[in-house]
Scaffold this motif. Structure first.
Motif, PDB file in Angstrom:
ATOM      1  N   ALA A   1       0.837  -1.183   0.000  1.00 23.17           N
ATOM      2  CA  ALA A   1       0.000   0.000   0.000  1.00 23.17           C
ATOM      3  C   ALA A   1       0.883   1.248   0.000  1.00 23.17           C
ATOM      4  N   MET A   2       0.326   2.333  -0.520  1.00 23.17           N
ATOM      5  CA  MET A   2       1.061   3.585  -0.610  1.00 23.17           C
ATOM      6  C   MET A   2       0.216   4.726  -0.051  1.00 23.17           C
ATOM      7  N   GLY A   3       0.897   5.724   0.469  1.00 22.31           N
ATOM      8  CA  GLY A   3       0.183   6.864   1.027  1.00 22.31           C
ATOM      9  C   GLY A   3       0.813   8.183   0.624  1.00 22.31           C
ATOM     10  N   TRP A   4      -0.007   9.225   0.710  1.00 21.80           N
ATOM     11  CA  TRP A   4       0.456  10.601   0.544  1.00 21.80           C
ATOM     12  C   TRP A   4       0.180  11.344   1.856  1.00 21.80           C
ATOM     13  N   PHE A   5       1.167  12.087   2.284  1.00 19.73           N
ATOM     14  CA  PHE A   5       1.057  12.917   3.475  1.00 19.73           C
ATOM     15  C   PHE A   5       1.544  14.317   3.114  1.00 19.73           C
ATOM     16  N   ARG A   6       1.254  15.269   3.971  1.00 14.32           N
ATOM     17  CA  ARG A   6       1.754  16.622   3.755  1.00 14.32           C
ATOM     18  C   ARG A   6       2.136  17.244   5.083  1.00 14.32           C
ATOM     19  N   GLN A   7       3.012  18.244   4.990  1.00 11.57           N
ATOM     20  CA  GLN A   7       3.503  18.869   6.208  1.00 11.57           C
ATOM     21  C   GLN A   7       3.815  20.329   5.940  1.00 11.57           C
ATOM     22  N   THR A   8       3.433  21.165   6.894  1.00 10.03           N
ATOM     23  CA  THR A   8       3.785  22.579   6.876  1.00 10.03           C
ATOM     24  C   THR A   8       4.683  22.860   8.071  1.00 10.03           C
ATOM     25  N   PRO A   9       5.466  23.929   8.006  1.00 13.23           N
ATOM     26  CA  PRO A   9       6.414  24.226   9.098  1.00 13.23           C
ATOM     27  C   PRO A   9       5.728  24.313  10.455  1.00 13.23           C
ATOM     28  N   GLY A  10       6.304  23.632  11.417  1.00 13.21           N
ATOM     29  CA  GLY A  10       5.789  23.683  12.774  1.00 13.21           C
ATOM     30  C   GLY A  10       4.627  22.759  13.052  1.00 13.21           C
ATOM     31  N   LYS A  11       4.203  22.005  12.045  1.00 13.06           N
ATOM     32  CA  LYS A  11       3.077  21.093  12.227  1.00 13.06           C
ATOM     33  C   LYS A  11       3.501  19.662  11.972  1.00 13.06           C
ATOM     34  N   GLU A  12       2.713  18.729  12.519  1.00 12.17           N
ATOM     35  CA  GLU A  12       2.997  17.326  12.289  1.00 12.17           C
ATOM     36  C   GLU A  12       2.577  16.930  10.874  1.00 12.17           C
ATOM     37  N   ARG A  13       3.187  15.838  10.437  1.00 13.24           N
ATOM     38  CA  ARG A  13       2.841  15.315   9.127  1.00 13.24           C
ATOM     39  C   ARG A  13       1.379  14.860   9.135  1.00 13.24           C
ATOM     40  N   GLU A  14       0.653  15.246   8.085  1.00 16.63           N
ATOM     41  CA  GLU A  14      -0.791  15.038   8.026  1.00 16.63           C
ATOM     42  C   GLU A  14      -1.144  14.061   6.915  1.00 16.63           C
ATOM     43  N   PHE A  15      -2.007  13.118   7.222  1.00 11.07           N
ATOM     44  CA  PHE A  15      -2.481  12.160   6.226  1.00 11.07           C
ATOM     45  C   PHE A  15      -3.304  12.869   5.160  1.00 11.07           C
ATOM     46  N   VAL A  16      -3.070  12.495   3.901  1.00  9.51           N
ATOM     47  CA  VAL A  16      -3.845  13.048   2.789  1.00  9.51           C
ATOM     48  C   VAL A  16      -4.662  11.956   2.108  1.00  9.51           C
ATOM     49  N   ALA A  17      -3.986  10.904   1.673  1.00 11.00           N
ATOM     50  CA  ALA A  17      -4.675   9.831   0.947  1.00 11.00           C
ATOM     51  C   ALA A  17      -3.822   8.569   0.976  1.00 11.00           C
ATOM     52  N   ALA A  18      -4.453   7.430   0.793  1.00 12.15           N
ATOM     53  CA  ALA A  18      -3.736   6.164   0.711  1.00 12.15           C
ATOM     54  C   ALA A  18      -4.470   5.239  -0.237  1.00 12.15           C
ATOM     55  N   ILE A  19      -3.732   4.255  -0.735  1.00 15.58           N
ATOM     56  CA  ILE A  19      -4.307   3.295  -1.660  1.00 15.58           C
ATOM     57  C   ILE A  19      -3.758   1.920  -1.326  1.00 15.58           C
ATOM     58  N   SER A  20      -4.644   0.922  -1.350  1.00 17.20           N
ATOM     59  CA  SER A  20      -4.239  -0.431  -1.022  1.00 17.20           C
ATOM     60  C   SER A  20      -3.265  -0.980  -2.055  1.00 17.20           C
ATOM     61  N   TRP A  21      -2.645  -2.097  -1.721  1.00 14.75           N
ATOM     62  CA  TRP A  21      -1.622  -2.668  -2.601  1.00 14.75           C
ATOM     63  C   TRP A  21      -2.201  -2.999  -3.977  1.00 14.75           C
ATOM     64  N   SER A  22      -3.464  -3.392  -4.016  1.00 16.71           N
ATOM     65  CA  SER A  22      -4.080  -3.751  -5.295  1.00 16.71           C
ATOM     66  C   SER A  22      -4.640  -2.543  -6.038  1.00 16.71           C
ATOM     67  N   GLY A  23      -4.789  -1.445  -5.319  1.00 19.64           N
ATOM     68  CA  GLY A  23      -5.418  -0.274  -5.909  1.00 19.64           C
ATOM     69  C   GLY A  23      -6.919  -0.262  -5.788  1.00 19.64           C
ATOM     70  N   GLY A  24      -7.485  -1.299  -5.188  1.00 20.98           N
ATOM     71  CA  GLY A  24      -8.926  -1.404  -5.135  1.00 20.98           C
ATOM     72  C   GLY A  24      -9.580  -0.628  -4.024  1.00 20.98           C
TER      73      GLY A  24
END
Length: 128
Positions: free
Chosen positions: A33-56
């Motif tokens: 599985a893969m994920g996208w996260f984002r981060q701004t200065p002074g803040k913790e890394r934030e979850f954006v989106a994820a996709i399972s290993w199969s893409g389903g």
């Protein structure tokens, strides 16, 4: 171990679109599985989106649901994040990450500690 390289970030006006790409090498990409996260200065890394290993199965943060779409092309060892209707509050460094265990899916994909490989990040700036 897997190497991840993000691309596609940049400067865009509010309401515009960008597509981020994350190219993977060094491990069987299609098994994780893969994920996208984002981060701004002074803040913790934030979850954006994820996709399972199969893409389903896909997962989104409430703040991006309906605007962002995650997808993967296992033949190209690449995961994408299509970002539409961008807002200034989407400004951040965006990171892709690979799940630490194969064949993963589920709510754990929202947690940064569940990933063991990260890209270097790509800056997304949305001007108002």
């Amino acid at each position: 171990q897997v190497q991840l390289v993000e691309s596609g970030g940049g400067l865009v006006q509010a309401g515009g679109s960008l597509r981020l790409s994350c190219a993977a090498s060094g491990r069987t990409f299609s098994s994780y599985a893969m994920g996208w996260f984002r981060q701004t200065p002074g803040k913790e890394r934030e979850f954006v989106a994820a996709i399972s290993w199969s893409g389903g199965i896909t997962y989104y943060a409430d703040s991006v649901k309906g605007r962002f779409t995650i997808s993967r092309d296992n033949a190209k060892n690449t995961v994408y994040l299509q970002m539409n209707s961008l807002k200034p509050e989407d400004t951040a460094v965006y990171y892709c990450a690979a799940d630490r265990k194969p064949m993963g899916y589920g709510s754990h994909l929202r947690v940064p500690d569940e990933y063991d490989n990260w890209g270097q990040g790509t800056q997304v700036t949305v001007s108002s």
